[in-house]
Design a protein around this motif. Structure first.
Motif, PDB file in Angstrom:
ATOM      1  N   LYS A  82       0.871  -1.174   0.000  1.00 18.60           N
ATOM      2  CA  LYS A  82       0.000   0.000   0.000  1.00 18.60           C
ATOM      3  C   LYS A  82       0.906   1.220   0.000  1.00 18.60           C
ATOM      4  O   LYS A  82       1.936   1.245   0.675  1.00 18.60           O
ATOM      5  CB  LYS A  82      -0.887  -0.024   1.258  1.00 18.60           C
ATOM      6  N   LYS A  83       0.501   2.251  -0.742  1.00 18.69           N
ATOM      7  CA  LYS A  83       1.297   3.470  -0.824  1.00 18.69           C
ATOM      8  C   LYS A  83       0.832   4.451   0.251  1.00 18.69           C
ATOM      9  O   LYS A  83      -0.348   4.768   0.352  1.00 18.69           O
ATOM     10  CB  LYS A  83       1.140   4.093  -2.215  1.00 18.69           C
ATOM     11  N   CYS A  84       1.773   4.949   1.043  1.00 17.00           N
ATOM     12  CA  CYS A  84       1.469   5.926   2.090  1.00 17.00           C
ATOM     13  C   CYS A  84       1.088   7.261   1.451  1.00 17.00           C
ATOM     14  O   CYS A  84       1.763   7.739   0.542  1.00 17.00           O
ATOM     15  CB  CYS A  84       2.682   6.108   3.001  1.00 17.00           C
ATOM     16  N   SER A  85      -0.009   7.850   1.943  1.00 22.99           N
ATOM     17  CA  SER A  85      -0.479   9.128   1.397  1.00 22.99           C
ATOM     18  C   SER A  85       0.421  10.299   1.790  1.00 22.99           C
ATOM     19  O   SER A  85       0.329  11.367   1.193  1.00 22.99           O
ATOM     20  CB  SER A  85      -1.905   9.403   1.873  1.00 22.99           C
ATOM     21  N   LYS A  86       1.285  10.108   2.766  1.00 18.86           N
ATOM     22  CA  LYS A  86       2.161  11.205   3.216  1.00 18.86           C
ATOM     23  C   LYS A  86       3.562  11.107   2.606  1.00 18.86           C
ATOM     24  O   LYS A  86       4.033  12.033   1.976  1.00 18.86           O
ATOM     25  CB  LYS A  86       2.271  11.225   4.750  1.00 18.86           C
ATOM     26  N   CYS A  87       4.232   9.967   2.788  1.00 10.63           N
ATOM     27  CA  CYS A  87       5.606   9.839   2.297  1.00 10.63           C
ATOM     28  C   CYS A  87       5.675   9.278   0.885  1.00 10.63           C
ATOM     29  O   CYS A  87       6.715   9.379   0.232  1.00 10.63           O
ATOM     30  CB  CYS A  87       6.443   8.990   3.250  1.00 10.63           C
ATOM     31  N   GLY A  88       4.584   8.678   0.413  1.00 10.98           N
ATOM     32  CA  GLY A  88       4.530   8.160  -0.949  1.00 10.98           C
ATOM     33  C   GLY A  88       5.255   6.845  -1.161  1.00 10.98           C
ATOM     34  O   GLY A  88       5.397   6.396  -2.296  1.00 10.98           O
ATOM     35  N   ILE A  89       5.707   6.207  -0.096  1.00  7.24           N
ATOM     36  CA  ILE A  89       6.448   4.949  -0.209  1.00  7.24           C
ATOM     37  C   ILE A  89       5.486   3.765  -0.140  1.00  7.24           C
ATOM     38  O   ILE A  89       4.626   3.704   0.736  1.00  7.24           O
ATOM     39  CB  ILE A  89       7.505   4.838   0.919  1.00  7.24           C
ATOM     40  N   GLU A  90       5.637   2.808  -1.065  1.00  6.95           N
ATOM     41  CA  GLU A  90       4.853   1.580  -1.011  1.00  6.95           C
ATOM     42  C   GLU A  90       5.442   0.676   0.054  1.00  6.95           C
ATOM     43  O   GLU A  90       6.645   0.443   0.079  1.00  6.95           O
ATOM     44  CB  GLU A  90       4.866   0.873  -2.371  1.00  6.95           C
ATOM     45  N   GLN A  91       4.569   0.198   0.949  1.00  6.75           N
ATOM     46  CA  GLN A  91       5.012  -0.606   2.082  1.00  6.75           C
ATOM     47  C   GLN A  91       4.040  -1.760   2.303  1.00  6.75           C
ATOM     48  O   GLN A  91       2.889  -1.701   1.887  1.00  6.75           O
ATOM     49  CB  GLN A  91       5.064   0.269   3.333  1.00  6.75           C
ATOM     50  N   PRO A  92       4.498  -2.813   3.020  1.00 12.56           N
ATOM     51  CA  PRO A  92       3.594  -3.915   3.355  1.00 12.56           C
ATOM     52  C   PRO A  92       2.439  -3.414   4.225  1.00 12.56           C
ATOM     53  O   PRO A  92       2.571  -2.428   4.969  1.00 12.56           O
ATOM     54  CB  PRO A  92       4.482  -4.885   4.139  1.00 12.56           C
ATOM     55  N   LEU A  93       1.300  -4.091   4.137  1.00  8.96           N
ATOM     56  CA  LEU A  93       0.101  -3.681   4.881  1.00  8.96           C
ATOM     57  C   LEU A  93       0.327  -3.617   6.388  1.00  8.96           C
ATOM     58  O   LEU A  93      -0.320  -2.828   7.075  1.00  8.96           O
ATOM     59  CB  LEU A  93      -1.059  -4.625   4.569  1.00  8.96           C
ATOM     60  N   ASP A  94       1.258  -4.432   6.921  1.00  8.19           N
ATOM     61  CA  ASP A  94       1.480  -4.406   8.372  1.00  8.19           C
ATOM     62  C   ASP A  94       2.142  -3.107   8.837  1.00  8.19           C
ATOM     63  O   ASP A  94       2.284  -2.865  10.030  1.00  8.19           O
ATOM     64  CB  ASP A  94       2.267  -5.622   8.846  1.00  8.19           C
ATOM     65  N   GLN A  95       2.516  -2.238   7.891  1.00 11.78           N
ATOM     66  CA  GLN A  95       3.075  -0.934   8.241  1.00 11.78           C
ATOM     67  C   GLN A  95       2.002   0.154   8.333  1.00 11.78           C
ATOM     68  O   GLN A  95       2.312   1.331   8.492  1.00 11.78           O
ATOM     69  CB  GLN A  95       4.146  -0.525   7.226  1.00 11.78           C
ATOM     70  N   PHE A  96       0.732  -0.255   8.260  1.00 16.27           N
ATOM     71  CA  PHE A  96      -0.401   0.666   8.343  1.00 16.27           C
ATOM     72  C   PHE A  96      -1.314   0.244   9.491  1.00 16.27           C
ATOM     73  O   PHE A  96      -1.613  -0.939   9.647  1.00 16.27           O
ATOM     74  CB  PHE A  96      -1.198   0.669   7.029  1.00 16.27           C
ATOM     75  N   CYS A  97      -1.739   1.216  10.301  1.00 13.76           N
ATOM     76  CA  CYS A  97      -2.638   0.951  11.427  1.00 13.76           C
ATOM     77  C   CYS A  97      -4.081   0.966  10.944  1.00 13.76           C
ATOM     78  O   CYS A  97      -4.401   1.624   9.952  1.00 13.76           O
ATOM     79  CB  CYS A  97      -2.517   2.046  12.495  1.00 13.76           C
ATOM     80  N   LYS A  98      -4.945   0.287  11.711  1.00 15.11           N
ATOM     81  CA  LYS A  98      -6.373   0.417  11.440  1.00 15.11           C
ATOM     82  C   LYS A  98      -6.804   1.814  11.877  1.00 15.11           C
ATOM     83  O   LYS A  98      -6.301   2.354  12.855  1.00 15.11           O
ATOM     84  CB  LYS A  98      -7.166  -0.621  12.226  1.00 15.11           C
ATOM     85  N   SER A  99      -7.736   2.375  11.150  1.00 16.44           N
ATOM     86  CA  SER A  99      -8.282   3.673  11.515  1.00 16.44           C
ATOM     87  C   SER A  99      -9.070   3.504  12.808  1.00 16.44           C
ATOM     88  O   SER A  99      -9.742   2.493  12.993  1.00 16.44           O
ATOM     89  CB  SER A  99      -9.171   4.201  10.398  1.00 16.44           C
ATOM     90  N   SER A 100      -8.982   4.470  13.699  1.00 15.41           N
ATOM     91  CA  SER A 100      -9.603   4.350  15.021  1.00 15.41           C
ATOM     92  C   SER A 100     -11.085   4.018  14.929  1.00 15.41           C
ATOM     93  O   SER A 100     -11.858   4.757  14.335  1.00 15.41           O
ATOM     94  CB  SER A 100      -9.398   5.626  15.838  1.00 15.41           C
ATOM     95  N   GLY A 101     -11.449   2.877  15.489  1.00 14.51           N
ATOM     96  CA  GLY A 101     -12.837   2.444  15.528  1.00 14.51           C
ATOM     97  C   GLY A 101     -13.394   1.960  14.207  1.00 14.51           C
ATOM     98  O   GLY A 101     -14.552   1.592  14.112  1.00 14.51           O
ATOM     99  N   ALA A 102     -12.575   1.931  13.182  1.00 16.85           N
ATOM    100  CA  ALA A 102     -13.063   1.520  11.860  1.00 16.85           C
ATOM    101  C   ALA A 102     -12.435   0.189  11.462  1.00 16.85           C
ATOM    102  O   ALA A 102     -11.516  -0.304  12.112  1.00 16.85           O
ATOM    103  CB  ALA A 102     -12.739   2.589  10.827  1.00 16.85           C
ATOM    104  N   ASN A 103     -12.920  -0.356  10.383  1.00 13.07           N
ATOM    105  CA  ASN A 103     -12.431  -1.644   9.917  1.00 13.07           C
ATOM    106  C   ASN A 103     -11.619  -1.497   8.625  1.00 13.07           C
ATOM    107  O   ASN A 103     -11.712  -2.323   7.740  1.00 13.07           O
ATOM    108  CB  ASN A 103     -13.618  -2.596   9.712  1.00 13.07           C
ATOM    109  N   TYR A 104     -10.869  -0.412   8.518  1.00  8.56           N
ATOM    110  CA  TYR A 104     -10.020  -0.207   7.344  1.00  8.56           C
ATOM    111  C   TYR A 104      -8.698   0.399   7.794  1.00  8.56           C
ATOM    112  O   TYR A 104      -8.578   0.932   8.900  1.00  8.56           O
ATOM    113  CB  TYR A 104     -10.697   0.681   6.299  1.00  8.56           C
ATOM    114  N   LEU A 105      -7.699   0.299   6.934  1.00  4.90           N
ATOM    115  CA  LEU A 105      -6.373   0.819   7.265  1.00  4.90           C
ATOM    116  C   LEU A 105      -6.282   2.307   6.974  1.00  4.90           C
ATOM    117  O   LEU A 105      -6.866   2.806   6.020  1.00  4.90           O
ATOM    118  CB  LEU A 105      -5.310   0.072   6.444  1.00  4.90           C
TER     119      LEU A 105
END
Length: 131
Positions: free
Chosen positions: A10-33
């Motif tokens: 997944k590409k980070c919206s801030k740094c623009g680097i593609e990273q594995p999904l485990d480098q992204f947190c779930k959104s607070s109280g939501a079911n998406y990264l």
């Protein structure tokens, strides 16, 4: 030895680097990264916490400088803990811009905090509707 080729990136919206999904947190109280990676999210949290210590809260009669709604009109638009107003800051300079409502904060974020994109949106909305 077999390599695991099923890692989704997944590409980070801030740094623009593609990273594995485990480098992204779930959104607070939501079911998406979240759209930003853990490192960028940590930096955003640090900046916001620093600014909250430096900047006084908005006055009781504060209105959003974008939509001009007051606290009673924006009540419930944010999360349960977040209150009526968002601390808005410039993501490049990390400087405080003002207190805005959650709806306007999300709108600016969707427009990538870019004036040129906002100007294009204004032009688009100003066009007559297609019959």
């Amino acid at each position: 030895m077999m390599l695991n080729t099923s890692i989704t990136l997944k590409k980070c919206s801030k740094c623009g680097i593609e990273q594995p999904l485990d480098q992204f947190c779930k959104s607070s109280g939501a079911n998406y990264l979240r759209t930003e990676c853990r490192k960028c999210n940590s930096n955003l949290t640090r900046v916001r916490n620093k600014l909250r210590k430096e900047v006084p809260p908005p006055p009781e009669d504060h209105t959003c400088p974008i939509c001009l709604k007051g606290a009673a009109e924006v009540k419930g638009m944010g999360g349960r803990k977040s209150g009526h107003w968002c601390l808005d800051h410039d993501h490049k300079t990390e400087k405080f811009r003002g207190w805005i409502c959650h709806t306007c904060n999300r709108a600016l974020g969707q427009l990538q905090d870019r004036v040129d994109v906002l100007e294009n949106a204004i032009k688009y909305l100003s066009q007559p509707s297609i019959d």
